[in-house]
Design a protein around this motif. Sequence first.
Motif, short mmCIF file in Angstrom:
data_model
loop_
_atom_site.label_atom_id
_atom_site.label_comp_id
_atom_site.label_asym_id
_atom_site.label_seq_id
_atom_site.Cartn_x
_atom_site.Cartn_y
_atom_site.Cartn_z
N HIS A 21 -3.78 8.34 -11.57
CA HIS A 21 -2.78 9.38 -11.27
C HIS A 21 -2.83 9.64 -9.77
O HIS A 21 -3.86 9.47 -9.13
CB HIS A 21 -3.04 10.66 -12.07
CG HIS A 21 -4.49 11.06 -12.09
ND1 HIS A 21 -5.07 11.79 -11.07
CD2 HIS A 21 -5.47 10.81 -12.99
CE1 HIS A 21 -6.35 11.98 -11.35
NE2 HIS A 21 -6.62 11.39 -12.51
N PRO A 22 -1.72 10.05 -9.16
CA PRO A 22 -1.68 10.18 -7.70
C PRO A 22 -2.41 11.39 -7.13
O PRO A 22 -2.85 11.35 -5.99
CB PRO A 22 -0.18 10.25 -7.39
CG PRO A 22 0.46 10.70 -8.64
CD PRO A 22 -0.40 10.24 -9.76
N TYR A 23 -2.55 12.47 -7.91
CA TYR A 23 -3.14 13.70 -7.38
C TYR A 23 -4.25 14.20 -8.29
O TYR A 23 -4.19 14.04 -9.51
CB TYR A 23 -2.07 14.79 -7.25
CG TYR A 23 -0.85 14.36 -6.48
CD1 TYR A 23 -0.91 14.19 -5.10
CD2 TYR A 23 0.35 14.11 -7.13
CE1 TYR A 23 0.20 13.77 -4.39
CE2 TYR A 23 1.47 13.70 -6.42
CZ TYR A 23 1.39 13.53 -5.04
OH TYR A 23 2.48 13.12 -4.33
N ARG A 24 -5.25 14.85 -7.70
CA ARG A 24 -6.33 15.44 -8.51
C ARG A 24 -5.79 16.45 -9.50
O ARG A 24 -6.27 16.56 -10.62
CB ARG A 24 -7.37 16.11 -7.60
CG ARG A 24 -8.35 15.16 -6.98
CD ARG A 24 -9.53 15.90 -6.39
NE ARG A 24 -9.10 16.87 -5.38
CZ ARG A 24 -9.18 16.67 -4.07
NH1 ARG A 24 -9.67 15.54 -3.61
NH2 ARG A 24 -8.76 17.58 -3.23
N SER A 25 -4.75 17.18 -9.12
CA SER A 25 -4.20 18.22 -9.99
C SER A 25 -3.42 17.66 -11.18
O SER A 25 -3.00 18.41 -12.06
CB SER A 25 -3.33 19.18 -9.19
OG SER A 25 -2.29 18.48 -8.54
N CYS A 26 -3.21 16.34 -11.22
CA CYS A 26 -2.52 15.74 -12.38
C CYS A 26 -3.33 15.93 -13.66
O CYS A 26 -2.76 16.07 -14.75
CB CYS A 26 -2.28 14.25 -12.15
SG CYS A 26 -1.07 13.86 -10.87
N ASP A 63 0.85 -1.19 0.00
CA ASP A 63 0.00 0.00 0.00
C ASP A 63 0.89 1.24 0.00
O ASP A 63 1.96 1.25 0.61
CB ASP A 63 -0.91 0.02 1.23
CG ASP A 63 -1.96 -1.08 1.21
OD1 ASP A 63 -2.08 -1.79 0.19
OD2 ASP A 63 -2.66 -1.25 2.23
N PHE A 64 0.43 2.28 -0.68
CA PHE A 64 1.26 3.47 -0.88
C PHE A 64 0.41 4.72 -0.75
O PHE A 64 -0.68 4.81 -1.31
CB PHE A 64 1.88 3.41 -2.28
CG PHE A 64 2.66 4.63 -2.67
CD1 PHE A 64 3.90 4.91 -2.10
CD2 PHE A 64 2.15 5.52 -3.61
CE1 PHE A 64 4.62 6.04 -2.47
CE2 PHE A 64 2.86 6.65 -3.98
CZ PHE A 64 4.09 6.91 -3.41
N THR A 65 0.93 5.69 0.03
CA THR A 65 0.28 7.00 0.14
C THR A 65 1.19 8.02 -0.54
O THR A 65 2.31 8.25 -0.09
CB THR A 65 0.08 7.41 1.61
OG1 THR A 65 -0.70 6.40 2.25
CG2 THR A 65 -0.63 8.75 1.71
N PRO A 66 0.73 8.63 -1.66
CA PRO A 66 1.56 9.64 -2.33
C PRO A 66 1.87 10.79 -1.38
O PRO A 66 1.06 11.15 -0.53
CB PRO A 66 0.68 10.10 -3.49
CG PRO A 66 -0.28 8.98 -3.73
CD PRO A 66 -0.54 8.39 -2.36
N ALA A 67 3.05 11.36 -1.52
CA ALA A 67 3.49 12.48 -0.67
C ALA A 67 2.43 13.58 -0.69
O ALA A 67 1.98 14.00 -1.76
CB ALA A 67 4.82 13.01 -1.14
N GLY A 68 2.06 14.06 0.48
CA GLY A 68 1.08 15.13 0.58
C GLY A 68 -0.34 14.70 0.25
O GLY A 68 -1.26 15.49 0.27
N GLY A 69 -0.50 13.43 -0.05
CA GLY A 69 -1.82 12.93 -0.42
C GLY A 69 -2.58 12.42 0.78
O GLY A 69 -2.03 12.18 1.84
N SER A 70 -3.87 12.26 0.60
CA SER A 70 -4.69 11.77 1.70
C SER A 70 -5.26 10.40 1.41
O SER A 70 -5.88 9.79 2.27
CB SER A 70 -5.83 12.76 1.97
OG SER A 70 -6.60 12.93 0.78
N ARG A 71 -5.05 9.90 0.20
CA ARG A 71 -5.60 8.59 -0.13
C ARG A 71 -4.49 7.54 -0.15
O ARG A 71 -3.32 7.85 -0.34
CB ARG A 71 -6.32 8.62 -1.47
CG ARG A 71 -5.41 8.77 -2.66
CD ARG A 71 -6.21 8.84 -3.97
NE ARG A 71 -5.32 8.92 -5.10
CZ ARG A 71 -4.98 7.89 -5.87
NH1 ARG A 71 -5.49 6.71 -5.63
NH2 ARG A 71 -4.15 8.05 -6.88
#
Length: 195
Positions: free
Chosen positions: A89-94, A48-56
């Motif tokens: 993608h890891p972030y919504r802003s991607c 399991d992986f949590t992207p840096a600064g991410g909440s998911r």
Amino acid sequence: MSGGPMIPGDDGITREEMHQRRIDFRGYRRSDGLYEIHGRVTDRKTTDFTPAGGSRVVPAQAAIHDMGVTVVFDREMVITAVNTFMSSHPYRSCVGGGDTLQGIVGLRIGAGWNAELRKRLPTCDTCTHLREILVPLASAAIQTMTTERSRDMVQALDAAGNPAKIDTCHAYGRTRELVRNLWPDQYRPPEGERG
């Protein structure tokens, strides 16, 4: 020095797989006379992986990145259209990170490709992974066109009137058998064989 393939584990060292990246290219001839290259990259973690600064949390083996680009080009290798997709993608802003790739429409795939990508695709506005795909995409496009353009490539001349293909890679090196067979007058024996 090149040898046989390195097989993980052959050296007695144990390894724990942490990351998997797959990059895939497919080249097509279209019914409208144009050509396409589809490039896709997927990244997965083994835990399991949590992207840096991410909440998911991205579950193990789920795609962190699953994105790609389709480049349409003509016989002269000039790009006529670009499309991108981002399934994972890891972030919504991607989302939107592929919009700048429209800046390569009109660009010719060939010499100077990487420099043109740096000029046309601002780092802060372009998805890093889509941009990374474009570098080897040029080679995939050239390989796709090999059967279509092989005679043209062998007959092409440089500004001095010499075969343009010479010294473009190891196999086409001036001291290699391929050059001796195709252009005997351009062939130069290797250093140790000169008289």
